[in-house]
Scaffold this motif. Sequence first.
Motif, PDB file in Angstrom:
ATOM      1  N   PHE A 189      14.939  -0.777   0.526  1.00 61.66           N
ATOM      2  CA  PHE A 189      15.000  -0.776   1.955  1.00 61.66           C
ATOM      3  C   PHE A 189      13.666  -1.364   2.577  1.00 61.66           C
ATOM      4  O   PHE A 189      13.784  -1.964   3.591  1.00 61.66           O
ATOM      5  CB  PHE A 189      15.328   0.752   2.274  1.00 61.66           C
ATOM      6  N   HIS A 190      12.651  -0.494   2.207  1.00 59.49           N
ATOM      7  CA  HIS A 190      11.252  -1.029   2.965  1.00 59.49           C
ATOM      8  C   HIS A 190      11.075  -2.341   2.956  1.00 59.49           C
ATOM      9  O   HIS A 190      10.573  -3.113   3.826  1.00 59.49           O
ATOM     10  CB  HIS A 190      10.205  -0.250   2.071  1.00 59.49           C
ATOM     11  N   GLU A 191      11.224  -3.137   1.470  1.00 59.54           N
ATOM     12  CA  GLU A 191      11.061  -4.518   1.483  1.00 59.54           C
ATOM     13  C   GLU A 191      11.993  -5.431   2.390  1.00 59.54           C
ATOM     14  O   GLU A 191      11.702  -6.214   2.931  1.00 59.54           O
ATOM     15  CB  GLU A 191      10.916  -4.784   0.036  1.00 59.54           C
ATOM     16  N   SER A 192      13.086  -5.038   2.532  1.00 54.83           N
ATOM     17  CA  SER A 192      14.093  -5.550   3.090  1.00 54.83           C
ATOM     18  C   SER A 192      13.879  -5.505   4.797  1.00 54.83           C
ATOM     19  O   SER A 192      14.271  -6.333   5.468  1.00 54.83           O
ATOM     20  CB  SER A 192      15.502  -4.920   2.802  1.00 54.83           C
ATOM     21  N   VAL A 193      13.345  -4.353   5.310  1.00 53.33           N
ATOM     22  CA  VAL A 193      12.884  -4.322   6.614  1.00 53.33           C
ATOM     23  C   VAL A 193      11.822  -5.355   6.964  1.00 53.33           C
ATOM     24  O   VAL A 193      11.922  -6.091   7.615  1.00 53.33           O
ATOM     25  CB  VAL A 193      12.158  -2.958   6.792  1.00 53.33           C
ATOM     26  N   HIS A 194      10.821  -5.455   5.949  1.00 57.51           N
ATOM     27  CA  HIS A 194       9.952  -6.808   5.861  1.00 57.51           C
ATOM     28  C   HIS A 194      10.717  -8.021   6.118  1.00 57.51           C
ATOM     29  O   HIS A 194      10.217  -8.849   6.942  1.00 57.51           O
ATOM     30  CB  HIS A 194       8.921  -6.757   4.894  1.00 57.51           C
ATOM     31  N   ALA A 195      11.740  -8.310   5.151  1.00 61.02           N
ATOM     32  CA  ALA A 195      12.192  -9.685   4.978  1.00 61.02           C
ATOM     33  C   ALA A 195      13.212  -9.619   6.284  1.00 61.02           C
ATOM     34  O   ALA A 195      13.397 -11.069   6.487  1.00 61.02           O
ATOM     35  CB  ALA A 195      12.805  -9.569   3.647  1.00 61.02           C
ATOM     36  N   GLY A 244       1.758  -4.597  10.247  1.00 63.60           N
ATOM     37  CA  GLY A 244       2.327  -5.077   8.727  1.00 63.60           C
ATOM     38  C   GLY A 244       3.348  -4.100   8.315  1.00 63.60           C
ATOM     39  O   GLY A 244       4.532  -4.285   7.620  1.00 63.60           O
ATOM     40  N   GLU A 245       3.075  -2.643   8.270  1.00 64.88           N
ATOM     41  CA  GLU A 245       3.735  -1.748   7.580  1.00 64.88           C
ATOM     42  C   GLU A 245       4.249  -0.693   8.308  1.00 64.88           C
ATOM     43  O   GLU A 245       5.300   0.109   8.023  1.00 64.88           O
ATOM     44  CB  GLU A 245       2.867  -1.046   6.528  1.00 64.88           C
ATOM     45  N   ASP A 246       4.029  -0.690   9.843  1.00 64.58           N
ATOM     46  CA  ASP A 246       4.671   0.608  10.415  1.00 64.58           C
ATOM     47  C   ASP A 246       6.123   0.570  10.728  1.00 64.58           C
ATOM     48  O   ASP A 246       6.722   1.614  10.615  1.00 64.58           O
ATOM     49  CB  ASP A 246       3.917   0.721  11.847  1.00 64.58           C
ATOM     50  N   GLY A 251       0.366   7.341   6.526  1.00 66.36           N
ATOM     51  CA  GLY A 251      -0.992   6.827   6.451  1.00 66.36           C
ATOM     52  C   GLY A 251      -0.741   5.205   6.484  1.00 66.36           C
ATOM     53  O   GLY A 251      -1.680   4.651   6.976  1.00 66.36           O
ATOM     54  N   TYR A 252      -0.038   4.779   5.394  1.00 66.70           N
ATOM     55  CA  TYR A 252       0.312   3.544   5.167  1.00 66.70           C
ATOM     56  C   TYR A 252       0.712   2.681   6.420  1.00 66.70           C
ATOM     57  O   TYR A 252      -0.086   1.576   6.560  1.00 66.70           O
ATOM     58  CB  TYR A 252       1.453   3.374   4.262  1.00 66.70           C
ATOM     59  N   GLY A 253       1.351   3.175   7.192  1.00 67.18           N
ATOM     60  CA  GLY A 253       1.588   2.650   8.615  1.00 67.18           C
ATOM     61  C   GLY A 253       0.407   2.684   9.479  1.00 67.18           C
ATOM     62  O   GLY A 253       0.319   1.523  10.237  1.00 67.18           O
ATOM     63  N   ALA A 297       3.870   1.967  -1.357  1.00 67.71           N
ATOM     64  CA  ALA A 297       4.640   1.060  -1.758  1.00 67.71           C
ATOM     65  C   ALA A 297       3.987  -0.459  -1.960  1.00 67.71           C
ATOM     66  O   ALA A 297       4.330  -0.952  -3.038  1.00 67.71           O
ATOM     67  CB  ALA A 297       5.944   0.542  -0.937  1.00 67.71           C
ATOM     68  N   CYS A 298       3.087  -0.701  -1.234  1.00 67.14           N
ATOM     69  CA  CYS A 298       2.620  -2.208  -1.386  1.00 67.14           C
ATOM     70  C   CYS A 298       1.142  -1.931  -1.526  1.00 67.14           C
ATOM     71  O   CYS A 298       0.593  -3.037  -2.457  1.00 67.14           O
ATOM     72  CB  CYS A 298       2.856  -2.979  -0.023  1.00 67.14           C
ATOM     73  N   LEU A 299       0.242  -1.205  -0.976  1.00 66.85           N
ATOM     74  CA  LEU A 299      -1.083  -1.285  -1.192  1.00 66.85           C
ATOM     75  C   LEU A 299      -1.517   0.395  -1.522  1.00 66.85           C
ATOM     76  O   LEU A 299      -1.078   1.160  -0.897  1.00 66.85           O
ATOM     77  CB  LEU A 299      -1.826  -1.905  -0.080  1.00 66.85           C
TER      78      LEU A 299
HETATM   79 ZN   LIG Z   1       5.393  -2.666   3.137  1.00 65.56          ZN
END
Ligand SMILES: [Zn+2]
Length: 260
Positions: free
Chosen positions: A161-167, A200-202, A192-194, A12-14
């Motif tokens: 949802f994913h970005e809202s968890v970050h925020a 930052g992503e897990d 893999g991203y986590g 999603a991000c990278l």
């Molecule tokens: Zn993310």
Amino acid sequence: MRHAAFAVALGACLPLSAAAEPLFFSSVTSNDIDYILTDDPDALACLVDRGDGRREMPDKRGGPLMAEGVHLFDARYLDGAMVPIWAHPRLGDRDAALATVTPLAHAIGKLPGFMRAKLDHVVLLDGDESAFAEDRGRFFVVYAENLARRIASHDLEETVFHESVHATLDQPHAASEAWRAAQQADGGFLTGYGAENPDGEDLAETLLIAYAALRHPERLPAALTERLRRQVPHRLAFIENLLTRLDRPAAMRDRAAVCG
Ligand SMILES: [Zn+2]
């Protein structure tokens, strides 16, 4: 809905370059499982037009932080939450902006209420970059062409949802002692991203699939749920505890009272 394709495209991000035997090669937001359905209950009551104004519109491509003539909307929700959505004038006029603001506001309406309540605002830019979030500012930034592709692939709700968890949850949980202890006790990672971005992503990656497993288990293949329980049991317990404390059903108000 296909479940075979766990090895999928970019995150999603990278982009992903390596992974340590995670359940998903990439990100949970970019696979064929629909965790949150387009026709799930949606708390959006109305979008209120707040005119145009000057706002901070951070853009990963660079350029000036402040923008003039930003189209301002307040998304009001039946549970009492209100989330400002700011659309860059490069998207066109207000009607052009609404074509993206409206599905975005509906996707925010499908978030758990405790996350929606903590979301400060959402920035909508033109272009096709991947979304990103600002955990301390409690907002996220999305790009209209990228969202259009995510709507077409039924991934809009998962991305929001994913970005809202970050925020709303990365601070204070993503680097908390309890979360780190759960990561260490589990060993492996869900995606893999986590695995590449454990700080930052897990949490964002794991929370989406854990939320689906706990709230909508019928949406996940049984074999996946079983591996989830075996691979990340301590993180599942952390998230279940978090949801037990925070994810309470809210009293829904009358639409007329919310929207005036
Ligand atoms: Zn993310």
